[in-house]
Design a protein around this motif. Sequence first.
Motif, PDB file in Angstrom:
ATOM      1  N   ALA A 166       0.862  -1.253  -0.004  1.00  0.00           N
ATOM      2  CA  ALA A 166      -0.067  -0.034  -0.210  1.00  0.00           C
ATOM      3  C   ALA A 166       0.951   1.246  -0.256  1.00  0.00           C
ATOM      4  N   ARG A 167       2.124   1.321   0.647  1.00  0.00           N
ATOM      5  CA  ARG A 167       2.927   2.347   0.837  1.00  0.00           C
ATOM      6  C   ARG A 167       3.587   2.550  -0.565  1.00  0.00           C
ATOM      7  N   CYS A 168       3.979   1.516  -1.106  1.00  0.00           N
ATOM      8  CA  CYS A 168       4.461   1.494  -2.681  1.00  0.00           C
ATOM      9  C   CYS A 168       3.597   1.954  -3.689  1.00  0.00           C
ATOM     10  N   ILE A 169       2.447   1.745  -3.441  1.00  0.00           N
ATOM     11  CA  ILE A 169       1.373   2.270  -4.511  1.00  0.00           C
ATOM     12  C   ILE A 169       1.288   3.831  -4.127  1.00  0.00           C
ATOM     13  N   GLU A 170       1.295   4.177  -2.883  1.00  0.00           N
ATOM     14  CA  GLU A 170       0.965   5.635  -2.523  1.00  0.00           C
ATOM     15  C   GLU A 170       2.121   6.401  -3.194  1.00  0.00           C
ATOM     16  N   LEU A 171       3.453   5.882  -3.019  1.00  0.00           N
ATOM     17  CA  LEU A 171       4.661   6.508  -3.355  1.00  0.00           C
ATOM     18  C   LEU A 171       4.272   6.564  -5.112  1.00  0.00           C
ATOM     19  N   LEU A 172       4.004   5.582  -5.596  1.00  0.00           N
ATOM     20  CA  LEU A 172       3.775   5.434  -7.220  1.00  0.00           C
ATOM     21  C   LEU A 172       2.702   6.688  -7.598  1.00  0.00           C
ATOM     22  N   GLU A 173       1.803   6.841  -6.798  1.00  0.00           N
ATOM     23  CA  GLU A 173       0.637   7.713  -7.058  1.00  0.00           C
ATOM     24  C   GLU A 173       1.398   9.236  -7.078  1.00  0.00           C
ATOM     25  N   GLN A 174       2.255   9.267  -6.007  1.00  0.00           N
ATOM     26  CA  GLN A 174       2.697  10.795  -5.803  1.00  0.00           C
ATOM     27  C   GLN A 174       3.769  11.027  -7.039  1.00  0.00           C
ATOM     28  N   SER A 175       4.517  10.070  -7.489  1.00  0.00           N
ATOM     29  CA  SER A 175       5.376  10.256  -8.363  1.00  0.00           C
ATOM     30  C   SER A 175       4.854  10.274  -9.508  1.00  0.00           C
ATOM     31  N   ALA A 176       3.913   9.774  -9.818  1.00  0.00           N
ATOM     32  CA  ALA A 176       3.200   9.882 -11.172  1.00  0.00           C
ATOM     33  C   ALA A 176       2.312  11.331 -11.273  1.00  0.00           C
ATOM     34  N   LYS A 177       1.951  11.827 -10.079  1.00  0.00           N
ATOM     35  CA  LYS A 177       1.346  13.141 -10.105  1.00  0.00           C
ATOM     36  C   LYS A 177       2.327  14.294 -10.529  1.00  0.00           C
ATOM     37  N   VAL A 178       3.526  14.187  -9.782  1.00  0.00           N
ATOM     38  CA  VAL A 178       4.624  14.875 -10.153  1.00  0.00           C
ATOM     39  C   VAL A 178       4.999  14.836 -11.575  1.00  0.00           C
ATOM     40  N   SER A 179       5.195  13.661 -12.253  1.00  0.00           N
ATOM     41  CA  SER A 179       5.537  13.694 -13.600  1.00  0.00           C
ATOM     42  C   SER A 179       4.270  14.315 -14.439  1.00  0.00           C
ATOM     43  N   THR A 180       3.136  13.896 -14.240  1.00  0.00           N
ATOM     44  CA  THR A 180       2.141  14.749 -14.708  1.00  0.00           C
ATOM     45  C   THR A 180       2.076  16.315 -14.544  1.00  0.00           C
ATOM     46  N   ASP A 181       2.458  16.813 -13.725  1.00  0.00           N
ATOM     47  CA  ASP A 181       2.477  18.260 -13.233  1.00  0.00           C
ATOM     48  C   ASP A 181       3.617  18.888 -14.210  1.00  0.00           C
ATOM     49  N   LYS A 182       4.725  18.250 -13.898  1.00  0.00           N
ATOM     50  CA  LYS A 182       5.995  18.785 -14.884  1.00  0.00           C
ATOM     51  C   LYS A 182       5.633  18.762 -16.293  1.00  0.00           C
ATOM     52  N   LEU A 183       5.024  17.827 -16.839  1.00  0.00           N
ATOM     53  CA  LEU A 183       4.791  17.589 -18.199  1.00  0.00           C
ATOM     54  C   LEU A 183       3.682  18.779 -18.513  1.00  0.00           C
ATOM     55  N   LYS A 184       2.682  19.195 -17.885  1.00  0.00           N
ATOM     56  CA  LYS A 184       1.710  20.033 -18.083  1.00  0.00           C
ATOM     57  C   LYS A 184       2.443  21.458 -17.898  1.00  0.00           C
ATOM     58  N   PHE A 185       3.266  21.711 -16.966  1.00  0.00           N
ATOM     59  CA  PHE A 185       4.008  22.925 -17.293  1.00  0.00           C
ATOM     60  C   PHE A 185       4.907  22.987 -18.527  1.00  0.00           C
ATOM     61  N   PHE A 186       5.620  21.898 -18.973  1.00  0.00           N
ATOM     62  CA  PHE A 186       6.646  22.028 -19.985  1.00  0.00           C
ATOM     63  C   PHE A 186       5.712  22.154 -21.236  1.00  0.00           C
ATOM     64  N   ALA A 203      -3.189  26.771 -12.495  1.00  0.00           N
ATOM     65  CA  ALA A 203      -3.336  25.007 -12.039  1.00  0.00           C
ATOM     66  C   ALA A 203      -1.935  24.703 -12.233  1.00  0.00           C
ATOM     67  N   VAL A 204      -1.061  24.908 -13.325  1.00  0.00           N
ATOM     68  CA  VAL A 204       0.204  24.576 -13.588  1.00  0.00           C
ATOM     69  C   VAL A 204       1.124  25.066 -12.488  1.00  0.00           C
ATOM     70  N   ILE A 205       1.099  26.352 -12.011  1.00  0.00           N
ATOM     71  CA  ILE A 205       2.039  26.831 -11.238  1.00  0.00           C
ATOM     72  C   ILE A 205       1.695  26.266  -9.761  1.00  0.00           C
ATOM     73  N   ALA A 206       0.402  26.263  -9.330  1.00  0.00           N
ATOM     74  CA  ALA A 206      -0.328  25.747  -8.226  1.00  0.00           C
ATOM     75  C   ALA A 206       0.342  24.215  -7.824  1.00  0.00           C
ATOM     76  N   SER A 207       0.420  23.643  -8.856  1.00  0.00           N
ATOM     77  CA  SER A 207       0.850  22.151  -8.757  1.00  0.00           C
ATOM     78  C   SER A 207       2.614  22.111  -8.342  1.00  0.00           C
ATOM     79  N   LEU A 208       3.200  23.046  -9.182  1.00  0.00           N
ATOM     80  CA  LEU A 208       4.539  23.051  -8.722  1.00  0.00           C
ATOM     81  C   LEU A 208       4.908  23.909  -7.428  1.00  0.00           C
ATOM     82  N   VAL A 209       4.239  24.732  -6.940  1.00  0.00           N
ATOM     83  CA  VAL A 209       4.084  25.243  -5.828  1.00  0.00           C
ATOM     84  C   VAL A 209       3.878  24.230  -4.683  1.00  0.00           C
ATOM     85  N   ALA A 210       2.805  23.254  -4.815  1.00  0.00           N
ATOM     86  CA  ALA A 210       2.456  22.289  -3.880  1.00  0.00           C
ATOM     87  C   ALA A 210       3.634  21.242  -3.738  1.00  0.00           C
TER      88      ALA A 210
END
Length: 217
Positions: free
Chosen positions: A43-63, A84-91
């Motif tokens: 469950a912890r691994c899945i949580e970390l995967l979700e976090q990493s996926a979100k960061v990747s998606t946020d960065k791609l939206k910015f780029f 929304a893009v900047i808010a994600s980076l700030v988060a």
Amino acid sequence: MTSQTDLAALLCSRLCHDMLSPVGALSNGLELLADEDDPEMRARCIELLEQSAKVSTDKLKFFRLAFGAAGGFGENVEVEEAKAVIASLVADAKRVEVNWALADATLPKPAVKVLLNLAQIALDALIRGGTLDIGAERTGGNVEIVARAVGNRIAFDESIGEALQGNMPPHEITSRTAAAHMIALVAEEMGGGLQYALSEDALVLGGVLPEPEGMIG
């Protein structure tokens, strides 16, 4: 002058550098998940995967908006997209509060590109947290943009400032300064300009861009 091919290569290097960490975390997380039998750890691994996926998606939206052609948008982009893009980076940053002063519902696509890059530069300067103020408005046929970082310690490489103002020799442009160089070219092509001011506890980045023809009104 730095060729378009060179600039594209430098921006790709910047993108790869910024994406390496979250994508690498995804790969490592999948490896751990494959070898883990404990339900709690899975469950912890899945949580970390979700976090990493979100960061990747946020960065791609910015780029997409900050570096790319932003296909799918018209000549104007809704400011809510940029927020929304900047808010994600700030988060993803630590101890940073963002304040907005965006007077219009839409901005020309080149202005959004400049706004996002200035906001990213200002955010990067807040290594110990602080306040990020972002503003833009259309006035008198121009789009005026400002990003201000205020904090206990401002980390800013003034070579980025030189690139913003178009003062850096082309052969000295690196992946670190490529984004600043790119938006300096955008501003120049529009007949505008960028500037910055740095003090011990504040960095102010600004730009004035004439409205593209046919958009004034």
